[in-house]
Design an enzyme around this catalytic site. Structure first.
Site, mmCIF file in Angstrom:
data_model
loop_
_atom_site.group_PDB
_atom_site.id
_atom_site.type_symbol
_atom_site.label_atom_id
_atom_site.label_comp_id
_atom_site.label_asym_id
_atom_site.label_seq_id
_atom_site.Cartn_x
_atom_site.Cartn_y
_atom_site.Cartn_z
ATOM 1 N N LEU A 72 -34.928 14.828 14.540
ATOM 2 C CA LEU A 72 -36.247 14.455 14.045
ATOM 3 C C LEU A 72 -36.342 14.833 12.573
ATOM 4 O O LEU A 72 -36.057 15.976 12.210
ATOM 5 C CB LEU A 72 -37.337 15.182 14.832
ATOM 6 C CG LEU A 72 -37.307 14.967 16.348
ATOM 7 C CD1 LEU A 72 -38.266 15.927 17.024
ATOM 8 C CD2 LEU A 72 -37.647 13.525 16.670
ATOM 9 N N SER A 108 -30.863 21.274 8.599
ATOM 10 C CA SER A 108 -31.274 21.186 9.999
ATOM 11 C C SER A 108 -31.450 22.535 10.660
ATOM 12 O O SER A 108 -30.782 23.509 10.320
ATOM 13 C CB SER A 108 -30.221 20.402 10.795
ATOM 14 O OG SER A 108 -30.074 19.095 10.305
ATOM 15 N N VAL A 119 -32.705 19.507 20.277
ATOM 16 C CA VAL A 119 -33.629 18.913 19.308
ATOM 17 C C VAL A 119 -33.295 19.481 17.937
ATOM 18 O O VAL A 119 -33.384 20.686 17.716
ATOM 19 C CB VAL A 119 -35.101 19.219 19.684
ATOM 20 C CG1 VAL A 119 -36.042 18.613 18.655
ATOM 21 C CG2 VAL A 119 -35.417 18.708 21.089
ATOM 22 N N GLU A 120 -32.916 18.594 17.045
ATOM 23 C CA GLU A 120 -32.586 18.952 15.661
ATOM 24 C C GLU A 120 -33.787 18.552 14.806
ATOM 25 O O GLU A 120 -34.191 17.398 14.810
ATOM 26 C CB GLU A 120 -31.329 18.188 15.251
ATOM 27 C CG GLU A 120 -30.858 18.430 13.851
ATOM 28 C CD GLU A 120 -29.601 17.608 13.515
ATOM 29 O OE1 GLU A 120 -29.190 17.665 12.336
ATOM 30 O OE2 GLU A 120 -29.071 16.911 14.401
ATOM 31 N N VAL A 121 -34.358 19.511 14.105
ATOM 32 C CA VAL A 121 -35.453 19.227 13.175
ATOM 33 C C VAL A 121 -34.843 19.354 11.784
ATOM 34 O O VAL A 121 -34.278 20.388 11.431
ATOM 35 C CB VAL A 121 -36.619 20.217 13.353
ATOM 36 C CG1 VAL A 121 -37.713 19.924 12.337
ATOM 37 C CG2 VAL A 121 -37.165 20.141 14.779
#
Length: 127
Positions: A72, A108, A119-121
């Site tokens: 994301l 990230s 979930v990678e932000v």
């Protein structure tokens, strides 16, 4: 044919309450429910949430909880995002690390949702 963007994906969850707490409370997405169907909205995209494997047909051939690995893109600085995640008690699995996104270098942070999805932000650094 010219594919332009992803409109939505489907997440299968074992626990709707915990799933919504993560995506709403930690990541700030907006939950909407209509006719028993749950979705999380952010920007021009949404995640449909299924509470049973193959809940709505057609569906993936082998839907299962915890099988997604998604990235994301967020606004702001990655350091501020890390501090926000830590303040919310989100367990960071890895980060801040440099990766390569669809449009180049990204910074990230990795975490897992309650179902085990990775979930990678990420943010694209200012140029």
């Amino acid at each position: 044919m010219n594919i332009k963007r992803i409109d939505h994906i489907v997440i299968t969850t074992q626990d709707l309450k915990r799933c919504l707490a993560f995506y709403e409370g930690v990541l700030g997405m907006e939950h909407r429910e209509k006719n028993g169907r749950h979705a999380l909205h952010f920007g021009s995209t949404k995640f449909n949430i299924h509470v049973r494997k193959g809940e709505f047909q057609p569906a993936a051939k082998y839907p299962t909880c915890g099988s997604l690995d998604l990235c994301l893109i967020a606004d702001g600085s990655i350091e501020d995002i890390r501090r926000e995640l830590e303040a919310k008690g989100a367990p960071i699995e890895l980060g801040i690390v440099e990766r390569t996104g669809a449009q180049g270098r990204i910074d990230s942070i990795y975490l897992r949702d309650p179902d085990g999805n990775l979930v990678e932000v990420s943010v694209y650094p200012q140029r």
